[in-house]
Design a protein around this motif. Structure first.
Motif, PDB file in Angstrom:
ATOM      1  N   PHE A  69       0.705  -1.238   0.066  1.00 53.92           N
ATOM      2  CA  PHE A  69      -0.057  -0.002  -0.082  1.00 53.92           C
ATOM      3  C   PHE A  69       0.894   1.117   0.049  1.00 53.92           C
ATOM      4  O   PHE A  69       1.913   1.288   0.681  1.00 53.92           O
ATOM      5  CB  PHE A  69      -0.790  -0.014   1.316  1.00 53.92           C
ATOM      6  CG  PHE A  69      -1.767  -1.075   1.349  1.00 53.92           C
ATOM      7  CD1 PHE A  69      -3.129  -0.923   0.862  1.00 53.92           C
ATOM      8  CD2 PHE A  69      -1.510  -2.166   2.341  1.00 53.92           C
ATOM      9  CE1 PHE A  69      -3.850  -2.134   1.037  1.00 53.92           C
ATOM     10  CE2 PHE A  69      -2.292  -3.262   2.508  1.00 53.92           C
ATOM     11  CZ  PHE A  69      -3.589  -3.275   1.825  1.00 53.92           C
ATOM     12  N   SER A  70       0.309   2.222  -0.842  1.00 57.06           N
ATOM     13  CA  SER A  70       1.055   3.747  -0.730  1.00 57.06           C
ATOM     14  C   SER A  70       0.134   4.642  -0.716  1.00 57.06           C
ATOM     15  O   SER A  70      -0.868   4.505  -1.355  1.00 57.06           O
ATOM     16  CB  SER A  70       2.345   3.574  -1.701  1.00 57.06           C
ATOM     17  OG  SER A  70       1.858   3.752  -2.989  1.00 57.06           O
ATOM     18  N   VAL A 111     -10.952   0.963 -10.378  1.00 58.48           N
ATOM     19  CA  VAL A 111     -10.578   0.151 -11.703  1.00 58.48           C
ATOM     20  C   VAL A 111      -9.261  -0.667 -11.491  1.00 58.48           C
ATOM     21  O   VAL A 111      -8.156   0.206 -10.921  1.00 58.48           O
ATOM     22  CB  VAL A 111     -10.425   1.097 -13.075  1.00 58.48           C
ATOM     23  CG1 VAL A 111      -9.695   0.066 -14.295  1.00 58.48           C
ATOM     24  CG2 VAL A 111     -11.588   1.720 -13.244  1.00 58.48           C
ATOM     25  N   THR A 112      -9.309  -1.837 -11.524  1.00 62.53           N
ATOM     26  CA  THR A 112      -8.017  -2.670 -11.137  1.00 62.53           C
ATOM     27  C   THR A 112      -7.583  -3.630 -12.226  1.00 62.53           C
ATOM     28  O   THR A 112      -8.189  -3.913 -13.090  1.00 62.53           O
ATOM     29  CB  THR A 112      -8.119  -3.423  -9.940  1.00 62.53           C
ATOM     30  OG1 THR A 112      -9.179  -4.479 -10.115  1.00 62.53           O
ATOM     31  CG2 THR A 112      -8.610  -2.615  -8.793  1.00 62.53           C
ATOM     32  N   LYS A 113      -6.225  -3.736 -12.153  1.00 63.76           N
ATOM     33  CA  LYS A 113      -5.831  -4.946 -13.159  1.00 63.76           C
ATOM     34  C   LYS A 113      -5.818  -6.280 -12.386  1.00 63.76           C
ATOM     35  O   LYS A 113      -5.225  -6.152 -11.052  1.00 63.76           O
ATOM     36  CB  LYS A 113      -4.549  -4.581 -13.504  1.00 63.76           C
ATOM     37  CG  LYS A 113      -4.422  -3.724 -14.560  1.00 63.76           C
ATOM     38  CD  LYS A 113      -2.938  -3.184 -15.143  1.00 63.76           C
ATOM     39  CE  LYS A 113      -2.949  -2.008 -16.040  1.00 63.76           C
ATOM     40  NZ  LYS A 113      -1.756  -1.989 -16.663  1.00 63.76           N
ATOM     41  N   ILE A 157      -4.306 -14.820  -7.198  1.00 62.48           N
ATOM     42  CA  ILE A 157      -4.757 -13.677  -8.016  1.00 62.48           C
ATOM     43  C   ILE A 157      -4.302 -12.626  -7.502  1.00 62.48           C
ATOM     44  O   ILE A 157      -4.661 -12.019  -6.214  1.00 62.48           O
ATOM     45  CB  ILE A 157      -6.183 -13.732  -8.387  1.00 62.48           C
ATOM     46  CG1 ILE A 157      -6.804 -12.478  -9.119  1.00 62.48           C
ATOM     47  CG2 ILE A 157      -7.029 -13.695  -7.041  1.00 62.48           C
ATOM     48  CD1 ILE A 157      -8.154 -12.567  -9.455  1.00 62.48           C
ATOM     49  N   ARG A 158      -3.532 -11.673  -8.346  1.00 61.60           N
ATOM     50  CA  ARG A 158      -2.978 -10.379  -7.801  1.00 61.60           C
ATOM     51  C   ARG A 158      -3.719  -9.191  -8.342  1.00 61.60           C
ATOM     52  O   ARG A 158      -4.255  -9.292  -9.636  1.00 61.60           O
ATOM     53  CB  ARG A 158      -1.638 -10.369  -8.380  1.00 61.60           C
ATOM     54  CG  ARG A 158      -0.902  -9.060  -7.718  1.00 61.60           C
ATOM     55  CD  ARG A 158       0.810  -8.981  -7.939  1.00 61.60           C
ATOM     56  NE  ARG A 158       1.020  -9.341  -9.190  1.00 61.60           N
ATOM     57  CZ  ARG A 158       1.334  -8.438 -10.199  1.00 61.60           C
ATOM     58  NH1 ARG A 158       1.379  -7.164  -9.828  1.00 61.60           N
ATOM     59  NH2 ARG A 158       1.692  -8.547 -11.483  1.00 61.60           N
ATOM     60  N   PHE A 159      -4.135  -8.341  -7.506  1.00 56.22           N
ATOM     61  CA  PHE A 159      -4.795  -6.957  -7.859  1.00 56.22           C
ATOM     62  C   PHE A 159      -3.884  -5.879  -7.924  1.00 56.22           C
ATOM     63  O   PHE A 159      -3.324  -5.725  -6.653  1.00 56.22           O
ATOM     64  CB  PHE A 159      -5.897  -6.628  -7.084  1.00 56.22           C
ATOM     65  CG  PHE A 159      -7.112  -7.771  -7.299  1.00 56.22           C
ATOM     66  CD1 PHE A 159      -8.076  -7.841  -8.396  1.00 56.22           C
ATOM     67  CD2 PHE A 159      -7.336  -8.872  -6.194  1.00 56.22           C
ATOM     68  CE1 PHE A 159      -9.096  -8.804  -8.245  1.00 56.22           C
ATOM     69  CE2 PHE A 159      -8.249  -9.852  -6.181  1.00 56.22           C
ATOM     70  CZ  PHE A 159      -9.144  -9.730  -7.574  1.00 56.22           C
ATOM     71  N   THR A 160      -3.788  -4.974  -8.728  1.00 50.94           N
ATOM     72  CA  THR A 160      -3.013  -3.745  -8.787  1.00 50.94           C
ATOM     73  C   THR A 160      -3.880  -2.706  -9.283  1.00 50.94           C
ATOM     74  O   THR A 160      -4.956  -2.889  -9.969  1.00 50.94           O
ATOM     75  CB  THR A 160      -1.681  -3.778  -9.560  1.00 50.94           C
ATOM     76  OG1 THR A 160      -2.135  -3.951 -10.952  1.00 50.94           O
ATOM     77  CG2 THR A 160      -0.912  -5.106  -9.066  1.00 50.94           C
ATOM     78  N   GLY A 161      -3.628  -1.600  -8.641  1.00 51.68           N
ATOM     79  CA  GLY A 161      -4.426  -0.251  -9.011  1.00 51.68           C
ATOM     80  C   GLY A 161      -4.217   0.962  -8.107  1.00 51.68           C
ATOM     81  O   GLY A 161      -3.282   0.966  -7.482  1.00 51.68           O
ATOM     82  N   SER A 162      -4.892   2.168  -8.254  1.00 47.79           N
ATOM     83  CA  SER A 162      -4.911   3.260  -7.803  1.00 47.79           C
ATOM     84  C   SER A 162      -6.143   4.014  -7.647  1.00 47.79           C
ATOM     85  O   SER A 162      -7.259   3.703  -8.515  1.00 47.79           O
ATOM     86  CB  SER A 162      -3.747   3.958  -8.232  1.00 47.79           C
ATOM     87  OG  SER A 162      -4.128   4.605  -9.500  1.00 47.79           O
ATOM     88  N   LYS A 163      -6.221   4.712  -6.639  1.00 47.80           N
ATOM     89  CA  LYS A 163      -7.443   5.542  -6.625  1.00 47.80           C
ATOM     90  C   LYS A 163      -7.300   6.899  -5.989  1.00 47.80           C
ATOM     91  O   LYS A 163      -6.466   7.057  -4.953  1.00 47.80           O
ATOM     92  CB  LYS A 163      -8.566   4.993  -5.578  1.00 47.80           C
ATOM     93  CG  LYS A 163      -9.655   5.699  -5.329  1.00 47.80           C
ATOM     94  CD  LYS A 163     -10.445   5.968  -6.719  1.00 47.80           C
ATOM     95  CE  LYS A 163     -11.901   6.610  -6.511  1.00 47.80           C
ATOM     96  NZ  LYS A 163     -12.693   6.648  -7.751  1.00 47.80           N
ATOM     97  N   PHE A 191      -2.032   0.257  -4.792  1.00 51.23           N
ATOM     98  CA  PHE A 191      -2.050  -1.148  -4.081  1.00 51.23           C
ATOM     99  C   PHE A 191      -1.570  -2.202  -5.008  1.00 51.23           C
ATOM    100  O   PHE A 191      -1.761  -2.250  -6.144  1.00 51.23           O
ATOM    101  CB  PHE A 191      -3.446  -1.454  -3.544  1.00 51.23           C
ATOM    102  CG  PHE A 191      -4.704  -1.193  -4.421  1.00 51.23           C
ATOM    103  CD1 PHE A 191      -4.924  -2.326  -5.255  1.00 51.23           C
ATOM    104  CD2 PHE A 191      -5.270  -0.220  -4.747  1.00 51.23           C
ATOM    105  CE1 PHE A 191      -5.723  -2.354  -5.859  1.00 51.23           C
ATOM    106  CE2 PHE A 191      -6.316   0.096  -5.562  1.00 51.23           C
ATOM    107  CZ  PHE A 191      -6.569  -1.317  -6.315  1.00 51.23           C
ATOM    108  N   SER A 192      -1.145  -3.073  -4.436  1.00 49.44           N
ATOM    109  CA  SER A 192      -0.785  -4.487  -5.072  1.00 49.44           C
ATOM    110  C   SER A 192      -1.017  -5.666  -4.044  1.00 49.44           C
ATOM    111  O   SER A 192      -0.354  -5.848  -2.990  1.00 49.44           O
ATOM    112  CB  SER A 192       0.753  -4.600  -5.530  1.00 49.44           C
ATOM    113  OG  SER A 192       0.934  -5.740  -6.001  1.00 49.44           O
ATOM    114  N   LEU A 193      -2.123  -6.331  -4.364  1.00 47.24           N
ATOM    115  CA  LEU A 193      -2.448  -7.187  -3.364  1.00 47.24           C
ATOM    116  C   LEU A 193      -2.667  -8.650  -3.961  1.00 47.24           C
ATOM    117  O   LEU A 193      -3.398  -8.808  -5.008  1.00 47.24           O
ATOM    118  CB  LEU A 193      -3.947  -6.918  -2.742  1.00 47.24           C
ATOM    119  CG  LEU A 193      -4.166  -5.276  -2.315  1.00 47.24           C
ATOM    120  CD1 LEU A 193      -5.503  -5.010  -1.964  1.00 47.24           C
ATOM    121  CD2 LEU A 193      -3.217  -4.906  -0.977  1.00 47.24           C
TER     122      LEU A 193
END
Length: 196
Positions: free
Chosen positions: A36-37, A142-144, A152-158, A187-189
């Protein structure tokens, strides 16, 4: 004839069971090492706070590397796990976030609007409830998503304004240094199936 029908049923049953296993709704938990950042600006310089702590649960339907649906997803992070490397800034941020009364930053999925294959990932457009400093708001995200076997990895920003959550942007040195209202959470989760 009845015996022949029963024979075919017994032959088909394992295939049906196998197909259920390949494409099944499974419970997932957030793996250690979440990223998280939170970043923003100030009248002095840009700033970033990071955390690798978080807890999460999800119910996901996937088949090998194909994402089919996300029924549930929630993530909780301790606000005071965010660190900038500067204790003074951290203290001002925790005060603004009212961490004494509201220690957690939370996201709960409400609705998945679309899942679309895009090259080596899936674009997921979703709606959820974001809670910061005890204030909850509905946000679009909106995530990748990168499914890979049992993970399963989720990455994105808000990006949003702190004042949307009734958070006053922190200040320092008697107000001579002011933080900008707009911040971005990245985030990258990685979620892992409990069945693995």
């Amino acid at each position: 004839m009845k015996a022949l029908t029963n024979k075919y049923l017994f032959m088909l049953l394992p295939m049906v069971v196998m197909s259920w296993g390949l494409s099944a709704q499974t419970n997932h938990t957030l793996s250690p090492g979440a990223e998280f950042s939170v970043s923003g600006t100030s009248s002095l310089h840009d700033w970033t706070m990071t955390s690798s702590e978080g807890k999460g649960e999800a119910v996901i339907t996937a088949e090998a590397k194909a994402l089919q649906s996300i029924e549930q997803l929630s993530v909780t992070m301790k606000a005071e796990s965010l660190k900038s490397g500067k204790s003074g800034m951290d203290g001002n941020a925790y005060k603004a976030l009212k961490t004494g009364k509201n220690p957690d930053i939370k996201f709960n999925l409400k609705n998945v609007k679309s899942i679309e294959k895009k090259g080596d990932y899936y674009q997921v457009m979703a709606e959820g409830t974001l809670t910061i400093a005890g204030e909850s708001r509905t946000v679009d995200v909106v995530t990748k998503a990168y499914p890979n076997g049992n993970t399963i990895r989720f990455t994105g920003s808000k990006t949003f304004n702190m004042t949307d959550f009734k958070v006053d942007p922190p200040t320092a040195l008697l107000g001579t240094i002011k933080t900008g209202d707009e911040i971005t959470i990245n985030f990258s989760l990685t979620f892992k199936s409990k069945q693995s």
